[in-house]
Design a protein around this motif. Structure first.
Motif, PDB file in Angstrom:
ATOM      1  N   PHE A 148      -9.730   7.486  49.899  1.00 28.57           N
ATOM      2  CA  PHE A 148      -9.542   7.717  51.410  1.00 28.57           C
ATOM      3  C   PHE A 148     -11.071   8.382  51.798  1.00 28.57           C
ATOM      4  O   PHE A 148     -11.337   7.981  52.992  1.00 28.57           O
ATOM      5  CB  PHE A 148      -8.722   8.911  51.321  1.00 28.57           C
ATOM      6  CG  PHE A 148      -8.321   9.814  52.444  1.00 28.57           C
ATOM      7  CD1 PHE A 148      -7.769   8.996  53.486  1.00 28.57           C
ATOM      8  CD2 PHE A 148      -9.152  10.870  52.844  1.00 28.57           C
ATOM      9  CE1 PHE A 148      -7.223   9.606  54.693  1.00 28.57           C
ATOM     10  CE2 PHE A 148      -8.734  11.510  54.343  1.00 28.57           C
ATOM     11  CZ  PHE A 148      -8.030  10.897  55.088  1.00 28.57           C
ATOM     12  N   VAL A 149     -11.776   8.900  51.029  1.00 28.17           N
ATOM     13  CA  VAL A 149     -13.046   9.464  51.531  1.00 28.17           C
ATOM     14  C   VAL A 149     -13.819   8.558  51.972  1.00 28.17           C
ATOM     15  O   VAL A 149     -14.477   8.208  52.980  1.00 28.17           O
ATOM     16  CB  VAL A 149     -13.696  10.374  50.601  1.00 28.17           C
ATOM     17  CG1 VAL A 149     -15.281  10.698  50.817  1.00 28.17           C
ATOM     18  CG2 VAL A 149     -12.926  11.741  50.429  1.00 28.17           C
ATOM     19  N   SER A 150     -13.906   7.162  51.013  1.00 24.34           N
ATOM     20  CA  SER A 150     -14.786   6.093  51.309  1.00 24.34           C
ATOM     21  C   SER A 150     -14.027   5.342  52.495  1.00 24.34           C
ATOM     22  O   SER A 150     -15.091   4.995  53.572  1.00 24.34           O
ATOM     23  CB  SER A 150     -14.441   4.996  50.155  1.00 24.34           C
ATOM     24  OG  SER A 150     -14.506   5.699  49.080  1.00 24.34           O
ATOM     25  N   LEU A 151     -12.983   5.171  52.680  1.00 27.94           N
ATOM     26  CA  LEU A 151     -12.597   5.043  54.157  1.00 27.94           C
ATOM     27  C   LEU A 151     -12.976   5.571  55.406  1.00 27.94           C
ATOM     28  O   LEU A 151     -13.455   4.801  56.483  1.00 27.94           O
ATOM     29  CB  LEU A 151     -11.061   4.619  54.294  1.00 27.94           C
ATOM     30  CG  LEU A 151     -10.334   3.597  53.425  1.00 27.94           C
ATOM     31  CD1 LEU A 151      -8.864   3.828  53.283  1.00 27.94           C
ATOM     32  CD2 LEU A 151     -10.632   2.198  54.171  1.00 27.94           C
ATOM     33  N   LEU A 187      -6.062  11.437  39.527  1.00 36.80           N
ATOM     34  CA  LEU A 187      -5.859  12.091  40.671  1.00 36.80           C
ATOM     35  C   LEU A 187      -6.812  11.908  41.647  1.00 36.80           C
ATOM     36  O   LEU A 187      -6.786  11.888  42.806  1.00 36.80           O
ATOM     37  CB  LEU A 187      -5.656  13.553  40.583  1.00 36.80           C
ATOM     38  CG  LEU A 187      -4.341  13.891  40.057  1.00 36.80           C
ATOM     39  CD1 LEU A 187      -3.852  15.545  39.909  1.00 36.80           C
ATOM     40  CD2 LEU A 187      -3.075  13.466  41.171  1.00 36.80           C
ATOM     41  N   LEU A 188      -8.174  11.892  41.363  1.00 36.94           N
ATOM     42  CA  LEU A 188      -9.284  11.750  42.081  1.00 36.94           C
ATOM     43  C   LEU A 188      -9.386  10.232  42.688  1.00 36.94           C
ATOM     44  O   LEU A 188     -10.122  10.198  43.964  1.00 36.94           O
ATOM     45  CB  LEU A 188     -10.544  12.186  41.253  1.00 36.94           C
ATOM     46  CG  LEU A 188     -10.826  13.522  41.008  1.00 36.94           C
ATOM     47  CD1 LEU A 188     -12.064  13.582  40.209  1.00 36.94           C
ATOM     48  CD2 LEU A 188     -10.962  14.465  42.346  1.00 36.94           C
ATOM     49  N   VAL A 189      -8.881   9.093  42.245  1.00 35.62           N
ATOM     50  CA  VAL A 189      -9.034   7.728  42.554  1.00 35.62           C
ATOM     51  C   VAL A 189      -8.469   7.801  44.010  1.00 35.62           C
ATOM     52  O   VAL A 189      -9.309   7.322  44.903  1.00 35.62           O
ATOM     53  CB  VAL A 189      -8.191   6.919  41.476  1.00 35.62           C
ATOM     54  CG1 VAL A 189      -8.104   5.554  42.221  1.00 35.62           C
ATOM     55  CG2 VAL A 189      -8.997   6.894  40.168  1.00 35.62           C
ATOM     56  N   PRO A 190      -7.430   8.082  44.430  1.00 38.11           N
ATOM     57  CA  PRO A 190      -6.773   8.083  45.789  1.00 38.11           C
ATOM     58  C   PRO A 190      -7.727   8.840  46.804  1.00 38.11           C
ATOM     59  O   PRO A 190      -7.917   8.295  47.853  1.00 38.11           O
ATOM     60  CB  PRO A 190      -5.473   8.510  45.836  1.00 38.11           C
ATOM     61  CG  PRO A 190      -4.823   8.953  44.554  1.00 38.11           C
ATOM     62  CD  PRO A 190      -6.108   8.796  43.624  1.00 38.11           C
ATOM     63  N   LEU A 191      -8.086   9.942  46.246  1.00 35.96           N
ATOM     64  CA  LEU A 191      -8.973  10.738  47.118  1.00 35.96           C
ATOM     65  C   LEU A 191     -10.152  10.189  47.630  1.00 35.96           C
ATOM     66  O   LEU A 191     -10.519  10.104  48.534  1.00 35.96           O
ATOM     67  CB  LEU A 191      -9.346  12.309  46.471  1.00 35.96           C
ATOM     68  CG  LEU A 191      -9.752  13.204  47.392  1.00 35.96           C
ATOM     69  CD1 LEU A 191      -8.722  13.817  48.146  1.00 35.96           C
ATOM     70  CD2 LEU A 191     -10.375  14.555  46.399  1.00 35.96           C
ATOM     71  N   TRP A 196     -15.221   4.287  58.120  1.00 34.35           N
ATOM     72  CA  TRP A 196     -14.990   4.091  59.467  1.00 34.35           C
ATOM     73  C   TRP A 196     -16.045   4.690  60.390  1.00 34.35           C
ATOM     74  O   TRP A 196     -16.303   4.177  61.639  1.00 34.35           O
ATOM     75  CB  TRP A 196     -13.679   5.099  59.709  1.00 34.35           C
ATOM     76  CG  TRP A 196     -13.146   5.086  60.962  1.00 34.35           C
ATOM     77  CD1 TRP A 196     -13.420   6.302  61.817  1.00 34.35           C
ATOM     78  CD2 TRP A 196     -12.634   4.275  61.940  1.00 34.35           C
ATOM     79  NE1 TRP A 196     -12.962   5.919  63.189  1.00 34.35           N
ATOM     80  CE2 TRP A 196     -12.414   4.940  63.346  1.00 34.35           C
ATOM     81  CE3 TRP A 196     -12.259   2.930  61.909  1.00 34.35           C
ATOM     82  CZ2 TRP A 196     -11.830   4.408  64.398  1.00 34.35           C
ATOM     83  CZ3 TRP A 196     -11.626   2.164  62.932  1.00 34.35           C
ATOM     84  CH2 TRP A 196     -11.357   2.851  64.238  1.00 34.35           C
ATOM     85  N   PHE A 197     -16.515   5.848  59.926  1.00 36.00           N
ATOM     86  CA  PHE A 197     -17.810   6.414  60.722  1.00 36.00           C
ATOM     87  C   PHE A 197     -18.993   5.514  60.808  1.00 36.00           C
ATOM     88  O   PHE A 197     -19.939   5.618  61.843  1.00 36.00           O
ATOM     89  CB  PHE A 197     -18.185   7.815  60.268  1.00 36.00           C
ATOM     90  CG  PHE A 197     -17.252   8.891  60.818  1.00 36.00           C
ATOM     91  CD1 PHE A 197     -17.235   9.565  61.981  1.00 36.00           C
ATOM     92  CD2 PHE A 197     -16.120   9.412  59.871  1.00 36.00           C
ATOM     93  CE1 PHE A 197     -16.167  10.064  62.610  1.00 36.00           C
ATOM     94  CE2 PHE A 197     -15.310  10.423  60.286  1.00 36.00           C
ATOM     95  CZ  PHE A 197     -15.436  10.940  61.653  1.00 36.00           C
ATOM     96  N   ALA A 198     -19.246   4.829  59.571  1.00 40.23           N
ATOM     97  CA  ALA A 198     -20.543   3.974  59.554  1.00 40.23           C
ATOM     98  C   ALA A 198     -20.302   2.805  60.428  1.00 40.23           C
ATOM     99  O   ALA A 198     -21.266   2.411  61.149  1.00 40.23           O
ATOM    100  CB  ALA A 198     -20.791   3.876  58.136  1.00 40.23           C
ATOM    101  N   ALA A 199     -19.171   2.383  60.130  1.00 40.00           N
ATOM    102  CA  ALA A 199     -19.095   0.816  60.833  1.00 40.00           C
ATOM    103  C   ALA A 199     -17.954   0.896  61.980  1.00 40.00           C
ATOM    104  O   ALA A 199     -17.623  -0.403  62.584  1.00 40.00           O
ATOM    105  CB  ALA A 199     -18.509  -0.411  59.733  1.00 40.00           C
TER     106      ALA A 199
END
Lengths: 177, 161
Positions: free
Chosen positions: B91-94, B84-88, B98-101
């Motif tokens: 999403f967090v990585s995206l 269940l943590l994988v999609p979460l 987004w904020f970094a690049a």
């Protein structure tokens, strides 16, 4: 009856202590297994159901209101599982057509005598089998059985009498054969 | 006709009768041989059951099997939680990406859009400058539309037949 030591073990298991639960399994596995053998007339199914009953008990133990009622609570779990298993067997139409697997216990000196009692018991109705096992094998009194099965004491009394009369008949048949 | 107390015999041998009922049964038993025989038989049935089931030994590994089943179930539950943590996590990585690049990505997108506008402008300018080329473009477009309509009709006819 639940003594003080057992009360603490049940209380510990209820709080999620796995060691305490293991001790409960050690103490009750014989009762649970013998009841399942009597209800199902199959050692293999009895093993499965006993295991399933304890696993179920572990996860629902927190819902047990009274530690003193553990024994009958445990018996209700195994009884329901046995009935479910019997229903499943009936659906598969294996119950009467094919004889259940009865592996003779190697520790018993006369396996044929033992087998005949289990076989005779298996020919009774589920309700009759149940009261005989609860009273004669598990040692519950009429009042406790009535609570456990949620029926009046009078029903337990008459059911046990009819069950014994039927079993007497079945055992007599076995003797003749 | 003698009234037998057969139905009371089972409760009598279990000690589940009231004092009065027990006395009634006992006094009946003194004079009724058939009830005495039945009581003996019922006691024998009970003793047979107790004896037979008392000899049944539970499997030695039952306790280990229960504990193993509990531990397997726990592991499965942990593994399911992990899945269940994988999609979460994705999403967090995206969001982090987004904020970094995000600024660089916006600049690249902006430059690309500018380039596309310039190309469209250049193409239209070239077409209006050479009349033959614009005529050819119109002809080519008509040809493509006709070919498309024809192939579409054929396709529809084949699928209905």
């Amino acid at each position: 009856m639940v003594d003080a030591e057992l009360y603490h073990i049940i209380h510990g298991a209820k709080d999620g202590n796995q060691e305490a639960f293991a001790e409960l399994v050690r103490r009750y596995k014989g009762h649970v297994y013998r009841y399942a053998v009597g209800m199902l007339n199959s050692r293999m199914d009895a093993e499965d159901v006993s295991q399933e009953a304890f696993v179920k008990a572990f996860y629902s133990l927190s819902g047990l209101d009274n530690e003193y009622a553990f024994s009958s609570w445990m018996m209700t779990i195994v009884s329901n599982l046995c009935k479910d298993r019997l229903k499943k067997r009936n659906k598969e139409q294996d119950f009467r057509d094919e004889p259940d697997e009865c592996i003779a216990d190697s520790s018993v000196s006369d396996p044929l005598a033992k087998l005949s009692v289990e076989e005779s018991l298996a020919r009774l109705s589920v309700d009759h089998r149940e009261v005989i096992l609860l009273h004669d094998v598990q040692g519950y009194q009429y009042e406790e059985i009535a609570k456990l099965l949620n029926v009046p004491i009078g029903t337990v009394k008459s059911r046990l009498f009819t069950a014994r009369m039927s079993l007497r008949k079945e055992l007599a048949k076995e003797d003749q054969e | 006709m003698t009234y037998h107390l057969e139905d009371q015999l089972s409760a009598y041998m279990d000690g589940e009768l009231t004092v009065e009922e027990r006395q009634q049964v006992e006094s009946h038993l003194e004079s009724c041989e058939s009830c005495q025989v039945l009581l003996e038989e019922l006691l024998s049935v009970q003793s047979t059951v107790i004896h037979a089931f008392g000899r049944i030994q539970e499997p030695e590994d039952l306790e280990i099997r229960v504990l193993q089943a509990l531990s397997d179930k726990k592991e499965r539950a942990t593994a399911e939680k992990g899945w269940l943590l994988v999609p979460l996590a994705a999403f967090v990585s995206l969001v982090i990406l987004w904020f970094a690049a995000g600024a660089i990505f916006a600049k690249v997108l902006h430059g690309f859009l500018k380039l596309m506008i310039a190309l469209v402008y250049m193409g239209s300018h070239l077409l209006s400058g050479v009349p033959v080329l614009s005529g050819l473009t119109v002809l080519l477009s008509l040809l493509i539309i006709t070919a498309s309509v024809y192939s579409l009709r054929r396709l529809l006819q084949t699928s209905t037949s």
